[in-house]
Every structure is written in structure tokens, then in C-alpha cells.
Design an enzyme around this catalytic site. Structure first.
Site, PDB file in Angstrom:
ATOM      1  N   ARG A 141       0.834  -1.208   0.000  1.00  0.00           N
ATOM      2  CA  ARG A 141       0.000   0.000   0.000  1.00  0.00           C
ATOM      3  C   ARG A 141       0.867   1.255   0.000  1.00  0.00           C
ATOM      4  O   ARG A 141       0.549   2.249  -0.665  1.00  0.00           O
ATOM      5  CB  ARG A 141      -0.940   0.002   1.208  1.00  0.00           C
ATOM      6  CG  ARG A 141      -1.814   1.248   1.261  1.00  0.00           C
ATOM      7  CD  ARG A 141      -2.851   1.205   2.357  1.00  0.00           C
ATOM      8  NE  ARG A 141      -3.612   2.450   2.380  1.00  0.00           N
ATOM      9  CZ  ARG A 141      -4.652   2.682   3.164  1.00  0.00           C
ATOM     10  NH1 ARG A 141      -5.075   1.749   4.002  1.00  0.00           N
ATOM     11  NH2 ARG A 141      -5.280   3.841   3.125  1.00  0.00           N
ATOM     12  N   ASN A 198     -11.079  -4.107  -0.561  1.00  0.00           N
ATOM     13  CA  ASN A 198     -10.829  -3.057  -1.546  1.00  0.00           C
ATOM     14  C   ASN A 198      -9.854  -3.523  -2.616  1.00  0.00           C
ATOM     15  O   ASN A 198      -9.110  -4.475  -2.393  1.00  0.00           O
ATOM     16  CB  ASN A 198     -10.265  -1.814  -0.843  1.00  0.00           C
ATOM     17  CG  ASN A 198     -11.353  -0.943  -0.247  1.00  0.00           C
ATOM     18  OD1 ASN A 198     -12.434  -0.829  -0.801  1.00  0.00           O
ATOM     19  ND2 ASN A 198     -11.069  -0.336   0.887  1.00  0.00           N
ATOM     20  N   CYS A 222     -19.664  -2.173   0.630  1.00  0.00           N
ATOM     21  CA  CYS A 222     -18.697  -1.191   1.122  1.00  0.00           C
ATOM     22  C   CYS A 222     -19.243  -0.521   2.371  1.00  0.00           C
ATOM     23  O   CYS A 222     -20.451  -0.272   2.467  1.00  0.00           O
ATOM     24  CB  CYS A 222     -18.429  -0.149   0.038  1.00  0.00           C
ATOM     25  SG  CYS A 222     -17.273   1.158   0.534  1.00  0.00           S
ATOM     26  N   ASP A 223     -18.368  -0.198   3.299  1.00  0.00           N
ATOM     27  CA  ASP A 223     -18.812   0.435   4.537  1.00  0.00           C
ATOM     28  C   ASP A 223     -18.821   1.953   4.471  1.00  0.00           C
ATOM     29  O   ASP A 223     -19.354   2.611   5.357  1.00  0.00           O
ATOM     30  CB  ASP A 223     -17.948  -0.025   5.716  1.00  0.00           C
ATOM     31  CG  ASP A 223     -16.498   0.425   5.598  1.00  0.00           C
ATOM     32  OD1 ASP A 223     -16.108   0.911   4.510  1.00  0.00           O
ATOM     33  OD2 ASP A 223     -15.752   0.279   6.572  1.00  0.00           O
ATOM     34  N   HIS A 235     -17.243   3.901  -4.172  1.00  0.00           N
ATOM     35  CA  HIS A 235     -16.429   5.080  -3.861  1.00  0.00           C
ATOM     36  C   HIS A 235     -16.616   6.172  -4.906  1.00  0.00           C
ATOM     37  O   HIS A 235     -15.693   6.962  -5.176  1.00  0.00           O
ATOM     38  CB  HIS A 235     -14.934   4.711  -3.753  1.00  0.00           C
ATOM     39  CG  HIS A 235     -14.609   3.961  -2.514  1.00  0.00           C
ATOM     40  ND1 HIS A 235     -13.316   3.577  -2.184  1.00  0.00           N
ATOM     41  CD2 HIS A 235     -15.390   3.487  -1.505  1.00  0.00           C
ATOM     42  CE1 HIS A 235     -13.340   2.925  -1.028  1.00  0.00           C
ATOM     43  NE2 HIS A 235     -14.576   2.862  -0.610  1.00  0.00           N
ATOM     44  N   TYR A 240     -15.242  10.233  -1.543  1.00  0.00           N
ATOM     45  CA  TYR A 240     -14.135   9.841  -2.423  1.00  0.00           C
ATOM     46  C   TYR A 240     -14.128  10.618  -3.732  1.00  0.00           C
ATOM     47  O   TYR A 240     -13.128  10.595  -4.456  1.00  0.00           O
ATOM     48  CB  TYR A 240     -14.200   8.344  -2.722  1.00  0.00           C
ATOM     49  CG  TYR A 240     -13.650   7.470  -1.627  1.00  0.00           C
ATOM     50  CD1 TYR A 240     -12.333   7.006  -1.676  1.00  0.00           C
ATOM     51  CD2 TYR A 240     -14.428   7.109  -0.541  1.00  0.00           C
ATOM     52  CE1 TYR A 240     -11.828   6.207  -0.673  1.00  0.00           C
ATOM     53  CE2 TYR A 240     -13.931   6.305   0.472  1.00  0.00           C
ATOM     54  CZ  TYR A 240     -12.628   5.848   0.404  1.00  0.00           C
ATOM     55  OH  TYR A 240     -12.121   5.061   1.397  1.00  0.00           O
ATOM     56  N   ARG A 246      -1.130   7.898   3.754  1.00  0.00           N
ATOM     57  CA  ARG A 246      -2.186   7.290   4.556  1.00  0.00           C
ATOM     58  C   ARG A 246      -1.740   5.932   5.121  1.00  0.00           C
ATOM     59  O   ARG A 246      -2.085   5.584   6.248  1.00  0.00           O
ATOM     60  CB  ARG A 246      -3.442   7.126   3.686  1.00  0.00           C
ATOM     61  CG  ARG A 246      -4.576   6.341   4.324  1.00  0.00           C
ATOM     62  CD  ARG A 246      -5.206   7.052   5.498  1.00  0.00           C
ATOM     63  NE  ARG A 246      -6.233   6.215   6.107  1.00  0.00           N
ATOM     64  CZ  ARG A 246      -6.637   6.319   7.352  1.00  0.00           C
ATOM     65  NH1 ARG A 246      -6.109   7.227   8.150  1.00  0.00           N
ATOM     66  NH2 ARG A 246      -7.572   5.536   7.828  1.00  0.00           N
TER      67      ARG A 246
END
Length: 445
Positions: A96, A150, A172-173, A202, A268, A288
């Protein structure tokens, strides 16, 4: 599934920082969704064991009648299961970091699910998701997978193309968290709101927010509030989206609303509508991923080690992830045919009347024993439809690049992304991403 049944659950991605909160959340909902067993599965046994050992103590103290285990063996994990809850991260936080930092080298935003970082993560996630789906279908053919890994949009498109008959529901939350904020703003509870929404994962808009009982229209109040404050609230609505970067994201919704004032935006959208702003406010040396490693990662694994050290979880080291209660709601809707309305990522097939039938869209669905059935949202305006068509093409090209091993199609996907300024920049980023992902991506020619 019949009344009185207790359910067998496998959590794929057992080493995730979200696993303890989800386990605790499921234990709190046993009155409506009773459990027979919970099994954690992860291909990183060492990482999973830290959480597994701690959760074994939690289960012994809080739910001794629910069988608990953790394993790296797919046969053991997926046999005799009713539901697979999947939240995998192929490449973990090390990859990531690269997803976020490589694009920033070229003045392009680095983000987990949007732009080049999301495409890179998607190419890795497809392999991992197909593997888990195949395990599930081999060992428990009647099992349902509730996937919230994701980047959900690319994963959903890959499932549509490569596993079209599989029992996979992609969810998706993020809309759940935003809806909680909306409820707080208008002084109501989450379940008091009746919402309508359209878009991609998103990448969408709320078109209606009303009181589920009285029909009172909350959109005027919400539009006024978000126009001034974004989705920032005086009270911390959830623990998941309260880091500094998330606070800035919630605030930026006010600017999103200025461009498109008739609907409430998914947060998003800032990555697509204000990518220059995002780059300007990014630190290439502290993205992030670093924020998560220093925060949630450190806290959850520190709590697990403390539970194991003490031999008890009575100190409340693990917290209940009520934010993820939508997962139990989805499982319950399937198990008991409740026909609850939830946002799911499904093949369009007319749900958005003037959009491609084979696009994977995120819309309200009625969920029952046969899975989600999309509710018709009618026609959508030109601006939103144009943005969605561009982004759907990106997602389809990524999956085509994966299945065909096509360098050209992945280059096209990056070039078409609204976050990337030119084909030249797209190629520079792509070549760096290929080098970084040699261990994960199929070979591209």
C-alpha cells in the site's frame, strides 16, 4: 436457511486489524444472528496468530459456546461454512505504501482505491479474491461470500467477468459511515433514514434522504449543512474515519457540493474532482499507509499482545466495531429472507436506466435468500453519467488487462483515469508499478 439454525462463519483475512472488532460485533448480535462457529483464515499464519491467540481468549470469556479456530489451511477454513466474510489485503501495508508513493513521484495522487494506487491494488486483489472464491466453492458450495475487500469496484468487475455464477456480494462500509453522519446531523438514528443513492463504489451520490416513518425530507437540511461544514460533525460518529486525513476528507465534501449542488456526494469524489488539491496536501514521505501503521495497526496488535500477556480480555482491549454491523445485517437478510434494503455493488441491468447494463453499480438493493435485487433509480443527469462512464471504462480495462496480460490495456486504464494528466505520465507510473508488483501481478506484454 431455517429458523433456529446457528451459523458457521469464516473470516478471510483473519490477520486484518478489522477482524477483532468484527468478531466482537458478531458476538453482540447473536440474538438476531446466532453463531455456531467462527474460523479465521489467512495465508500469513504468523500475523494471524497474534490476533487469533488473543481472540481465542475473548471467545472463551464472552462466547464459550461458539467454536473458534484460526488456520492457514483452506480445507479446514472453508469446510461446512454458511458465510465467508472477506476483507483481504494482498501485499499488506508494504505494498500500500508503494501504491501511494509511486504516483506522487509524478505529481499524481496516491490513494488506496482511486487512481493508479487503486488500479495497482486491484490487480493484486483479483488473484487473491479468485483464490478465496474457489476455496469457498470447493469446500462449501452453498456458502455466501460477503466481500468488503478493496478496491471493491475492480474486484466486483473481476467477479462479474471471471466468476459470474459465484455467490459473492460486494459491499462497502463507506456509505454506512456517511449515513451515520447524516443521521447525527438531522438528530435521528441510522435506521430512521430511508435513502436513495446511485453510482459506482467510492463514486456516487445520495439523491434522497427521508424519514423512514413520516416521509419527512431531510435533503434540504443536509444540503445546507454539508455546504457549510462538509460531513464534519461535533461528535465522533465512528472510530474508523477519524484520523487527520479523514477529517480533511469529510470537510472537502463542502467543495464537492459547490460543483454539483443537487445531490449529496460520496467523499471519495474529491480524488476525481480535486486531484491537484489532494497532491498539494500530500506528503510523499508520510502517506495514509503510514498513518494506519502508526495508528490502527499499532493499537490493534498492541491490544492483542496485551490480552495474551494477561491471559484475559476483561480490560476491554478490543472494541466492538459497530460500524461493521451492516455485515451482519446483510448475512441476516440472506439467511432469513428479510428483504432489507441495503447498498450493494451489482450488475446494473436497468437499475440506472440510461447506463450500461453490464456496469457494476452501487445502488439500493432488496436483499433476501437469492441475494441482492437492485431497485430502479431511473435516469441520471449528464454530469454524473459522464463521470461514471469514464470510471467504469477504467475498471473494465483493468480487468481486461489482468485476464489478457495486456500492458496496453493497463496503460489505457491509467491514461483514462481522471486522476492522471497524460498518457506519458501514465506510462511512467505504470512502469514503476510493474517493477514494484512483480511478485503479485500477472506478466504484462
Amino acid at each position: 436457511m431455517t429458523e433456529g439454525k446457528k451459523f458457521n462463519i469464516v473470516i478471510a483475512g483473519g490477520g486484518s486489524t478489522y477482524t477483532p472488532g468484527i468478531v466482537k460485533m458478531m458476538l453482540e448480535h447473536q440474538d438476531s444472528f446466532p453463531l455456531s462457529s467462527i474460523t479465521l483464515y489467512d495465508n500469513d499464519g504468523e500475523r494471524q496468530a497474534v490476533l487469533g491467540e488473543a481472540l481465542a481468549i475473548v471467545m472463551r470469556e464472552d462466547a464459550p459456546n461458539v467454536a473458534f479456530s484460526y488456520t492457514t489451511d483452506p480445507g479446514e477454513a472453508f469446510t461446512n461454512k454458511d458465510f465467508c466474510m472477506a476483507h483481504i489485503r494482498v501485499g499488506k501495508y508494504g505494498m500500500r505504501k508503494l501504491d501511494e508513493r509511486i504516483p506522487l513521484k509524478y505529481g499524481v495522487l496516491g490513494q488506496e482505491t482511486c487512481g493508479p494506487g487503486g488500479i495497482a491494488y486491484g490487480m493484486r486483489s483479483i488473484t487473491g479474491m479468485l483464490e478465496i472464491i474457489d476455496y469457498m466453492e470447493r469446500y462449501s458450495p452453498e456458502c455466501w461470500m460477503l466481500n468488503y475487500s478493496n478496491p471493491a469496484a475492480i474486484v466486483a468487475e473481476a467477479c462479474r467477468v471471471l466468476r459470474p455464477t459465484s455467490r459473492v456480494i460486494n459491499i462497502c462500509d463507506m456509505p454506512v459511515g456517511t449515513r451515520r453522519r447524516m443521521a447525527y446531523i438531522v438528530g435521528k438514528d441510522y435506521d430512521d433514514l430511508d435513502v436513495r443513492y446511485f453510482g459506482l463504489n467510492h463514486f456516487g451520490w445520495w439523491t434522497s434522504v427521508k424519514d423512514v416513518r413520516t416521509g419527512e425530507d431531510y435533503m434540504p437540511r443536509l444540503l445546507e449543512y454539508v455546504g457549510e461544514n462538509g460531513y464534519l460533525t461535533q461528535k465522533a460518529i465512528d472510530t474508523q474515519h477519524m484520523d487527520a486525513s479523514w477529517i480533511a476528507t469529510h470537510k472537502k465534501a463542502a467543495d464537492l457540493l459547490k460543483l454539483d449542488p443537487q445531490f449529496l456526494p460520496n467523499t471519495y469524489l474529491k480524488y476525481y474532482l480535486y486531484p491537484d488539491y489532494v497532491v498539494e496536501h500530500s506528503d510523499p514521505d508520510h502517506t495514509r499507509a503510514d498513518e494506519v501503521i502508526e495508528g490502527r495497526e499499532k493499537e490493534v496488535f498492541g491490544a492483542a499482545r496485551e490480552i495474551v500477556r494477561k491471559g484475559t480480555a476483561t480490560g476491554g482491549e478490543f472494541t466492538v466495531d459497530n460500524h461493521a454491523s451492516f455485515i451482519v445485517s446483510l448475512a441476516r437478510a440472506i439467511a432469513y429472507n428479510t428483504h432489507e434494503i441495503m447498498l450493494c455493488i451489482v450488475e446494473n441491468n436497468g437499475a440506472i436506466a440510461n447506463f450500461d447494463d453490464d456496469a457494476m453499480v452501487e445502488v439500493p438493493c432488496v436483499v433476501g435468500m437469492n441475494g441482492p435485487e437492485a431497485m430502479c433509480q431511473g435516469k441520471i443527469p449528464t454530469f454524473e453519467r459522464g463521470m461514471m462512464q469514464e470510471q467504469v471504462a477504467v475498471e473494465k480495462l483493468v480487468v481486461e488487462a489482468y485476464t489478457e496480460g495486456s500492458y496496453l490495456k493497463l496503460w489505457q486504464a491509467l491514461t483514462l483515469s481522471k486522476t492522471v494528466p497524460s498518457a506519458g505520465v501514465a506510462k511512467l507510473i505504470l512502469d514503476d508499478l510493474i517493477e514494484a508488483n512483480k511478485a503479485y501481478w500477472p506478466e504484462l506484454k
